[in-house]
Scaffold this motif. Sequence first.
Motif, short mmCIF file in Angstrom:
data_model
loop_
_atom_site.label_atom_id
_atom_site.label_comp_id
_atom_site.label_asym_id
_atom_site.label_seq_id
_atom_site.Cartn_x
_atom_site.Cartn_y
_atom_site.Cartn_z
N SER A 1 0.83 -1.19 0.00
CA SER A 1 0.00 0.00 0.00
C SER A 1 0.87 1.25 0.00
N SER A 2 0.34 2.31 -0.58
CA SER A 2 1.02 3.61 -0.54
C SER A 2 -0.02 4.71 -0.51
N PHE A 3 0.38 5.83 0.02
CA PHE A 3 -0.54 6.94 0.26
C PHE A 3 0.21 8.24 0.08
N GLY A 4 -0.38 9.19 -0.63
CA GLY A 4 0.25 10.49 -0.82
C GLY A 4 -0.72 11.63 -0.60
N ILE A 5 -0.26 12.65 0.09
CA ILE A 5 -1.01 13.90 0.28
C ILE A 5 -0.18 15.02 -0.34
N LEU A 6 -0.84 15.94 -1.04
CA LEU A 6 -0.12 16.97 -1.77
C LEU A 6 -0.85 18.29 -1.70
N ASP A 7 -0.09 19.36 -1.49
CA ASP A 7 -0.59 20.72 -1.56
C ASP A 7 0.38 21.50 -2.44
N ALA A 8 -0.03 21.80 -3.67
CA ALA A 8 0.83 22.49 -4.62
C ALA A 8 0.09 23.72 -5.15
N GLU A 9 0.67 24.90 -4.96
CA GLU A 9 -0.04 26.12 -5.34
C GLU A 9 0.92 27.23 -5.74
N PHE A 10 0.37 28.19 -6.48
CA PHE A 10 1.10 29.42 -6.79
C PHE A 10 1.08 30.30 -5.54
N PRO B 1 -3.31 16.39 -8.02
CA PRO B 1 -4.34 15.91 -7.10
C PRO B 1 -3.87 16.00 -5.66
N ASP B 2 -4.79 16.29 -4.75
CA ASP B 2 -4.39 16.45 -3.35
C ASP B 2 -4.21 15.12 -2.64
N THR B 3 -4.76 14.03 -3.20
CA THR B 3 -4.66 12.72 -2.56
C THR B 3 -4.45 11.63 -3.62
N TYR C 1 -6.17 -1.75 -6.11
CA TYR C 1 -7.10 -0.61 -6.12
C TYR C 1 -6.29 0.68 -6.02
N SER C 2 -6.64 1.66 -6.84
CA SER C 2 -5.96 2.95 -6.78
C SER C 2 -6.99 4.08 -6.81
N TYR C 3 -6.62 5.18 -6.18
CA TYR C 3 -7.49 6.37 -6.11
C TYR C 3 -6.66 7.60 -6.41
N THR C 4 -7.18 8.46 -7.27
CA THR C 4 -6.54 9.73 -7.57
C THR C 4 -7.55 10.84 -7.35
N GLY C 5 -7.19 11.82 -6.54
CA GLY C 5 -8.10 12.91 -6.20
C GLY C 5 -8.35 13.85 -7.37
N ASP C 6 -9.28 14.79 -7.16
CA ASP C 6 -9.63 15.73 -8.22
C ASP C 6 -8.45 16.64 -8.54
N ARG C 7 -8.47 17.20 -9.74
CA ARG C 7 -7.39 18.07 -10.19
C ARG C 7 -7.88 18.97 -11.30
N TYR C 8 -7.10 19.99 -11.57
CA TYR C 8 -7.41 20.93 -12.63
C TYR C 8 -6.61 20.61 -13.88
#
Length: 800
Positions: free
Chosen positions: A645-654, A680-682, A707-714
Amino acid sequence: MSMNSKPVGTQIMTTKIHNNRLGTPTIVAASVAVALLGGTPNVLAQQQSKAQGIEQIIITSQKRVKNLEEVPVSVAAMNEKAIEQTGLRELQEMDEYIPNLQISKGSSYKTNITIRGVGSSSRNIGFDSRVGVYVDGVYMGQSPATNQDILDVERIEVLRGPQGTLFGKNTVAGAISMITKAPDEEFSGKVKVDIGNYASRRIAASVNVPLSDSTFAKLSVNKQTRDGYVDNLPTSSSIGEQDSLSYRLQLKSILTDRVDINIALDGMDTERAPYTGSAFASPLGTLTPTTDQYTAINEFEPIEDRELKGGAVTVDWDLSNGGMVKSISALRDTYSRFQGDLDAGISYVAGMLPGAPVTVGFAFGINGNAELDYTDEYRQLSQEFQYISPSKGELQYVLGLYFYDQEGETTRNAIGHRDPTHPFYTSGTLEYPGDDFDVLNTHGVVDTRTYAAYVNGTYELTEKWTLGFGARYSHEKKTVDWMSDTSDSASDVLGVGITLNAAFNFYNGDYQDEHTDKHFSPEISLMYALNDETNFYYRGSSGYKSGGFNVDFITASQFALGLEFDKETVVSHEFGVKGSAFGRNLTYSASVFSANYDDYQVQQFLENSGSVAGAAVIGNASEVDTKGLEIELVAQLSDNFRLTSSFGILDAEFVSFPGGGTDSDGNVIDLSGARLAGAPDTTFNIGGQYYLPIDAIDAELMFRLDYSYTGDRYIDSNNQEEETRTLANGDVISFGYVDSVSNVNARVSLMSYDYTWEVSLWGRNLTDEYSPYVDRNIFGSYLRFDSIPRTYGVELVYNF
């Protein structure tokens, strides 16, 4: 801390081990190196076959053979068995198993790899990517070369965070290193046949032949085809099909007991009808013949041809003091051609609409075919020399010199084709002026020459504390010679006193310039061994991405603002822990990171109030910050059951980007505080693998579920929640946003204990997850993109 560390290429005792349980995706990248782990080949084989504990993780991306748990870098990897058990065929499929990694699908000529929210495609020859892809230490080049077929690969290592010291420029987000299986002294081979839905066919084969006691050769070939999954209405055909052939020929010769030479030739030839989106709407009004999933209205099938080829010569020279000198010389050529429907089928729909206004037909080719024709080619030469110090002693280091020369050449045309049967012509409203006309022609060459020198090493302060250090100095010069010709579209192409360029306002003229970057990239780390099983580390690293030139489809107003952009730089900090527990029945790694990017380069389409088309803009934002968390676990719950298993949290912004975007009217907006596109944030994945022995036939069943999950993104840098546009007919559409998506893959395999044969049933996206999104292209059309549907098949493998 000084235990298992040898120069890359050092001769170590190996053995061929048929073992079905070595594969562990996400963090296991074990290179079976008996001399590093101790013991005889027979003892090692027995230890592994019993699956007692999780195998050691050995990597080479630090220019040495190293135990991953003793490397102060966030690295995720997959070995050969994990690649096979997850069914990966192309590099772009790997992101489902690695946290904070995203790789774009669809068109390979503009592949975008994103690590920790930061990435880019090299859309044009004057703009570089942010993630470097390497095969056996050789840089693969720009975006058209990065989506490689996975062919006879021993392991893939994903290094997250800036890699400016060891890998150099354009690795500000990270690097991906693919290591192929080298020839050896034993005759062996493999044949793999895979058949699936959408008429998918894959045949892969490799053979290893010892030519003498000291010279060995290996040939690997991979052929795969697949029909498309999107119905194209005008041509009654499908889009998304692919046809590729890749090969690798390797020759290894032991010249003396100290000198080895490895020669490799590889190539890849692909022909695809890439999925480039389904026309959804036009700024001139809603033009939607269908809203069905997996349909498109391209007036002809898009075409993508890629031809990749290259050769490398690697020489390893073991010195009498225990050190090594290594030379890596390489030549590569990347050719990419894309032909696509310029208006994405809008003119086709306009012709279907009763009483379509002349402005619709005018802007989109009078119901004719309007096409894009891109040809990009990169020719590169690289040379790297390394001195790798002896593995014994408190101080270990690598010294390197690097040279890189690349010529990028591009020809990009927008071509309109008129239809003589259109009512405007048959009725005499307009006089038919001929078949085709050039909306825009561009051609250019960008030459890049890079020199670099670097050092990277470690010093054992005490038995528990190890100091890491590194630095790289780079000097790079780019020259550009480019032209943009709008002479046809600046003429009265329709005979009604109106020019196309009045609508598009593209730049007409030529451009020559040069750009020089000089950069010093330091790195420092500190690792603390709490005990034999647990290591804590801190790593501070830096890097840069080259400046360059925006030689794209440029409007006159954009040219007036300037085509040159500056380099971007990054400084990153990372704290982490790596280790194992319960007799190596559990391995783990966790890291928290932050990175600050200065003069961040932004590639985007902006609304242009003076043009129907948008503007393809590349500029430098003031500042970008990314921060987050990554956790990776492998648990051997029993002899037969392993969980990963692996898990990532991300906050990337201008942090600061005033004037960075435009609204639907072309007004400038402030993007400070906005999330980065494609971040994506997660991200999360979990996989289970269970073996059921069947002694009666000397075989076992493997059941694997992921099973994999990718959070919302622009999608673009405006990053407004489902950005909207009001069309001329009053309809409102949303675009630029992708909702979160989940994916389920599975595999069931029956394989012999000695791995002579294997039969597998596999499926990807089993739940048929559908996550469409809408994006805008430079010519003002809005396109819907559908995710790849459920695929499944059967695979047969025979080893000899």
